[in-house]
Enzyme design. Structure first.
Site, PDB file in Angstrom:
ATOM      1  N   ARG A  93      39.889  57.934  38.522  1.00 13.05           N
ATOM      2  CA  ARG A  93      39.359  56.394  39.341  1.00 13.05           C
ATOM      3  C   ARG A  93      38.526  56.395  40.809  1.00 13.05           C
ATOM      4  O   ARG A  93      37.868  56.436  41.346  1.00 13.05           O
ATOM      5  CB  ARG A  93      40.666  55.351  40.032  1.00 13.05           C
ATOM      6  CG  ARG A  93      40.981  54.779  38.543  1.00 13.05           C
ATOM      7  CD  ARG A  93      42.054  53.982  38.213  1.00 13.05           C
ATOM      8  NE  ARG A  93      42.838  52.883  39.521  1.00 13.05           N
ATOM      9  CZ  ARG A  93      43.650  52.504  39.727  1.00 13.05           C
ATOM     10  NH1 ARG A  93      44.846  52.923  39.618  1.00 13.05           N
ATOM     11  NH2 ARG A  93      43.733  52.006  41.142  1.00 13.05           N
ATOM     12  N   LYS A 137      42.875  46.705  49.370  1.00 17.03           N
ATOM     13  CA  LYS A 137      42.508  45.307  49.321  1.00 17.03           C
ATOM     14  C   LYS A 137      42.423  43.892  48.862  1.00 17.03           C
ATOM     15  O   LYS A 137      42.672  43.138  49.726  1.00 17.03           O
ATOM     16  CB  LYS A 137      40.622  45.529  48.587  1.00 17.03           C
ATOM     17  CG  LYS A 137      40.186  47.602  48.512  1.00 17.03           C
ATOM     18  CD  LYS A 137      38.987  47.215  48.082  1.00 17.03           C
ATOM     19  CE  LYS A 137      39.012  47.434  45.837  1.00 17.03           C
ATOM     20  NZ  LYS A 137      39.849  48.955  46.465  1.00 17.03           N
ATOM     21  N   ARG A 197      52.623  51.881  44.435  1.00 20.62           N
ATOM     22  CA  ARG A 197      52.484  50.582  43.721  1.00 20.62           C
ATOM     23  C   ARG A 197      53.208  49.860  43.023  1.00 20.62           C
ATOM     24  O   ARG A 197      53.761  50.911  41.833  1.00 20.62           O
ATOM     25  CB  ARG A 197      51.286  50.340  43.911  1.00 20.62           C
ATOM     26  CG  ARG A 197      51.062  48.854  43.588  1.00 20.62           C
ATOM     27  CD  ARG A 197      49.286  48.651  43.300  1.00 20.62           C
ATOM     28  NE  ARG A 197      48.892  49.499  42.983  1.00 20.62           N
ATOM     29  CZ  ARG A 197      47.111  49.139  42.962  1.00 20.62           C
ATOM     30  NH1 ARG A 197      47.083  48.876  43.726  1.00 20.62           N
ATOM     31  NH2 ARG A 197      46.616  50.424  42.373  1.00 20.62           N
ATOM     32  N   ARG A 201      30.700  46.228  42.181  1.00 18.26           N
ATOM     33  CA  ARG A 201      31.574  47.995  42.621  1.00 18.26           C
ATOM     34  C   ARG A 201      29.517  48.572  41.642  1.00 18.26           C
ATOM     35  O   ARG A 201      30.272  50.086  41.665  1.00 18.26           O
ATOM     36  CB  ARG A 201      31.792  48.111  41.094  1.00 18.26           C
ATOM     37  CG  ARG A 201      34.391  49.139  41.550  1.00 18.26           C
ATOM     38  CD  ARG A 201      34.434  48.045  40.878  1.00 18.26           C
ATOM     39  NE  ARG A 201      35.679  48.894  41.088  1.00 18.26           N
ATOM     40  CZ  ARG A 201      36.743  48.510  41.206  1.00 18.26           C
ATOM     41  NH1 ARG A 201      36.999  47.345  41.629  1.00 18.26           N
ATOM     42  NH2 ARG A 201      37.767  49.462  41.274  1.00 18.26           N
ATOM     43  N   ARG A 245      51.015  49.265  36.964  1.00 23.51           N
ATOM     44  CA  ARG A 245      50.040  49.153  36.536  1.00 23.51           C
ATOM     45  C   ARG A 245      49.835  50.491  36.090  1.00 23.51           C
ATOM     46  O   ARG A 245      49.869  51.535  35.879  1.00 23.51           O
ATOM     47  CB  ARG A 245      48.860  49.075  37.527  1.00 23.51           C
ATOM     48  CG  ARG A 245      48.855  47.482  37.358  1.00 23.51           C
ATOM     49  CD  ARG A 245      47.729  47.697  38.809  1.00 23.51           C
ATOM     50  NE  ARG A 245      46.177  48.432  39.203  1.00 23.51           N
ATOM     51  CZ  ARG A 245      45.624  47.849  39.949  1.00 23.51           C
ATOM     52  NH1 ARG A 245      45.970  47.081  40.222  1.00 23.51           N
ATOM     53  NH2 ARG A 245      44.083  48.871  39.845  1.00 23.51           N
TER      54      ARG A 245
HETATM   55  P1  AP5 Z   1      46.373  47.192  47.013  1.00 23.52           P
HETATM   56  O1  AP5 Z   1      46.147  45.928  48.458  1.00 23.52           O
HETATM   57  O2  AP5 Z   1      46.941  47.104  46.168  1.00 23.52           O
HETATM   58  O3  AP5 Z   1      44.895  47.586  47.367  1.00 23.52           O
HETATM   59  P2  AP5 Z   1      43.319  47.946  46.576  1.00 23.52           P
HETATM   60  O4  AP5 Z   1      42.393  48.756  47.723  1.00 23.52           O
HETATM   61  O5  AP5 Z   1      43.510  46.796  45.961  1.00 23.52           O
HETATM   62  O6  AP5 Z   1      43.759  48.442  45.587  1.00 23.52           O
HETATM   63  P3  AP5 Z   1      43.219  49.154  43.899  1.00 23.52           P
HETATM   64  O7  AP5 Z   1      44.215  50.042  42.776  1.00 23.52           O
HETATM   65  O8  AP5 Z   1      44.076  47.353  43.640  1.00 23.52           O
HETATM   66  O9  AP5 Z   1      42.090  49.112  43.874  1.00 23.52           O
HETATM   67  P4  AP5 Z   1      41.321  48.659  42.594  1.00 23.52           P
HETATM   68  O10 AP5 Z   1      39.515  49.302  43.265  1.00 23.52           O
HETATM   69  O11 AP5 Z   1      41.385  51.098  41.409  1.00 23.52           O
HETATM   70  O12 AP5 Z   1      41.820  48.189  41.217  1.00 23.52           O
HETATM   71  P5  AP5 Z   1      41.054  46.947  40.674  1.00 23.52           P
HETATM   72  O13 AP5 Z   1      42.404  46.391  40.231  1.00 23.52           O
HETATM   73  O14 AP5 Z   1      40.132  46.601  41.300  1.00 23.52           O
HETATM   74  O15 AP5 Z   1      46.669  48.698  47.772  1.00 23.52           O
HETATM   75  C1  AP5 Z   1      47.460  49.766  46.992  1.00 23.52           C
HETATM   76  C2  AP5 Z   1      49.082  49.849  47.251  1.00 23.52           C
HETATM   77  O16 AP5 Z   1      49.506  50.449  49.413  1.00 23.52           O
HETATM   78  C3  AP5 Z   1      50.269  48.488  47.352  1.00 23.52           C
HETATM   79  O17 AP5 Z   1      51.779  48.726  47.065  1.00 23.52           O
HETATM   80  C4  AP5 Z   1      50.420  48.057  48.480  1.00 23.52           C
HETATM   81  O18 AP5 Z   1      51.640  47.885  48.880  1.00 23.52           O
HETATM   82  C5  AP5 Z   1      50.065  49.528  50.095  1.00 23.52           C
HETATM   83  N1  AP5 Z   1      49.523  48.902  51.126  1.00 23.52           N
HETATM   84  C6  AP5 Z   1      48.237  48.197  51.352  1.00 23.52           C
HETATM   85  N2  AP5 Z   1      48.385  48.287  52.873  1.00 23.52           N
HETATM   86  C7  AP5 Z   1      48.898  49.441  53.228  1.00 23.52           C
HETATM   87  C8  AP5 Z   1      49.475  49.450  53.920  1.00 23.52           C
HETATM   88  N3  AP5 Z   1      48.436  49.227  54.999  1.00 23.52           N
HETATM   89  N4  AP5 Z   1      50.296  50.773  54.800  1.00 23.52           N
HETATM   90  C9  AP5 Z   1      51.020  50.748  53.463  1.00 23.52           C
HETATM   91  N5  AP5 Z   1      50.912  50.700  52.239  1.00 23.52           N
HETATM   92  C10 AP5 Z   1      49.845  49.715  52.238  1.00 23.52           C
HETATM   93  O19 AP5 Z   1      40.361  47.198  39.174  1.00 23.52           O
HETATM   94  C11 AP5 Z   1      41.105  48.008  38.546  1.00 23.52           C
HETATM   95  C12 AP5 Z   1      40.036  48.441  36.976  1.00 23.52           C
HETATM   96  O20 AP5 Z   1      39.253  47.121  36.373  1.00 23.52           O
HETATM   97  C13 AP5 Z   1      39.486  49.259  37.162  1.00 23.52           C
HETATM   98  O21 AP5 Z   1      39.249  50.839  37.233  1.00 23.52           O
HETATM   99  C14 AP5 Z   1      37.928  49.243  36.068  1.00 23.52           C
HETATM  100  O22 AP5 Z   1      38.415  49.800  35.733  1.00 23.52           O
HETATM  101  C15 AP5 Z   1      38.500  47.825  36.551  1.00 23.52           C
HETATM  102  N6  AP5 Z   1      37.522  46.808  36.821  1.00 23.52           N
HETATM  103  C16 AP5 Z   1      37.278  46.272  38.012  1.00 23.52           C
HETATM  104  N7  AP5 Z   1      36.310  45.645  38.683  1.00 23.52           N
HETATM  105  C17 AP5 Z   1      35.016  46.334  37.803  1.00 23.52           C
HETATM  106  C18 AP5 Z   1      33.921  45.761  38.397  1.00 23.52           C
HETATM  107  N8  AP5 Z   1      33.441  45.232  39.461  1.00 23.52           N
HETATM  108  N9  AP5 Z   1      33.261  47.176  37.643  1.00 23.52           N
HETATM  109  C19 AP5 Z   1      33.692  47.455  36.342  1.00 23.52           C
HETATM  110  N10 AP5 Z   1      35.066  47.812  36.586  1.00 23.52           N
HETATM  111  C20 AP5 Z   1      35.686  46.626  37.457  1.00 23.52           C
HETATM  112 MG    MG Z   2      43.699  45.404  43.777  1.00 24.36          MG
END
Ligand code: AP5
Ligand code: MG
Length: 220
Positions: free
Chosen positions: A175, A16, A131, A93, A164
């Site tokens: 997660r 994403k 990552r 979410r 991270r």
């Molecule tokens: P990446 O693009 O980083 O993936 P992502 O979908 O952004 O994954 P996240 O882990 O950031 O999502 P998340 O939803 O768990 O975390 P968030 O920060 O939102 O890609 C992943 C890896 O793959 C990278 O290394 C990239 O280079 C590689 N890659 C990408 N595309 C590729 C491809 N096509 N082929 C190969 N490799 C590829 O949330 C973190 C925490 O914050 C949550 O756990 C929660 O505690 C809190 N939080 C956030 N939002 C909320 C909410 N709305 N409500 C409550 N708590 C929340």
């Molecule tokens: Mg992300």
């Protein structure tokens, strides 16, 4: 008033954030990542950061009212300022967050489309454990797929590239469970509103980008 309000939905590690950054370059859309916003608050040791820290580290969702407050003000500001519109990466979410978003958008504004990133768990875990993220500018790398040119150093700003705290395999499992129990119901929620578009996230980043662009361009 014409800027789009797009939601990128899907489990952790499905790309994403990677695709939101590409859509900033390709379409001028402004990415708003709830996870990045929380990590910023934690780094600043703000009251929100102190409330959120333990939840993020354990891979659990922070309480709805905490994240909704952070995101709604950012959304309104950026929707006013960006002609192309915004991408919500990681928000909403939960169903209450989706309802708060609907209620919180200014009159005449609505969610334009929801892109649901679909990827199997084995690939999710493989991508997340490899990552790395720049501690200074936030650029995302992957030691398997997109490593920085110099080990541990950001190509863009020279900052330190690190892992991270929630990218450990045990936290990733939590997660994924959290996603299934609390976020997956949003798939039906947005499908029933005719807004859902599935993105096959297992392809190369360039192929996924082409699909994301196709969906966004189809919205007119
Ligand atoms: P990446 O693009 O980083 O993936 P992502 O979908 O952004 O994954 P996240 O882990 O950031 O999502 P998340 O939803 O768990 O975390 P968030 O920060 O939102 O890609 C992943 C890896 O793959 C990278 O290394 C990239 O280079 C590689 N890659 C990408 N595309 C590729 C491809 N096509 N082929 C190969 N490799 C590829 O949330 C973190 C925490 O914050 C949550 O756990 C929660 O505690 C809190 N939080 C956030 N939002 C909320 C909410 N709305 N409500 C409550 N708590 C929340
Ligand atoms: Mg992300």
């Amino acid at each position: 008033m014409d800027g789009k309000c797009l939601i990128f939905l899907g489990p952790p590690g499905t790309g994403k954030g990677t695709q939101a950054a590409r859509m900033k370059v390709a379409r001028g859309l402004v990415p708003l990542s709830s996870g990045d916003a929380l990590r910023h608050e934690i780094k600043c040791d703000s009251p929100v950061g102190r409330q959120a820290e333990a939840y993020v580290a354990q891979g659990k969702l922070v309480p709805d009212e905490v994240i909704t407050g952070v995101m709604l003000s950012a959304i309104e500001t950026h929707l006013q300022d960006s002609e192309a519109g915004i991408i919500l990466d990681g928000f909403p979410r939960t169903v209450p967050q989706a309802e708060a978003l609907e209620a919180g958008l200014a009159p005449g504004r609505q969610v334009s489309a929801v892109l649901d990133f679909v990827l199997d768990d084995a690939e999710i875990v493989a991508r997340i454990v490899s990552r790395r993220v720049c501690s200074n500018c936030g650029r995302t790398y992957n030691v398997r797929f997109f490593p920085p040119k110099r080990d541990g150093i950001c190509d863009v700003c020279g900052g330190e590239v690190e892992q991270r705290v929630d990218d450990r395999e045990d936290v990733i499992r939590t997660r994924l469970e959290t996603y299934r129990s609390e976020t997956a119901p949003l798939v039906a929620y947005y499908r029933s509103r005719g807004l859902l578009h599935e993105i096959a996230a297992g392809e190369s980043a360039a192929a996924v980008e082409a699909e994301v662009r196709r969906v966004i361009e189809s919205l007119g």
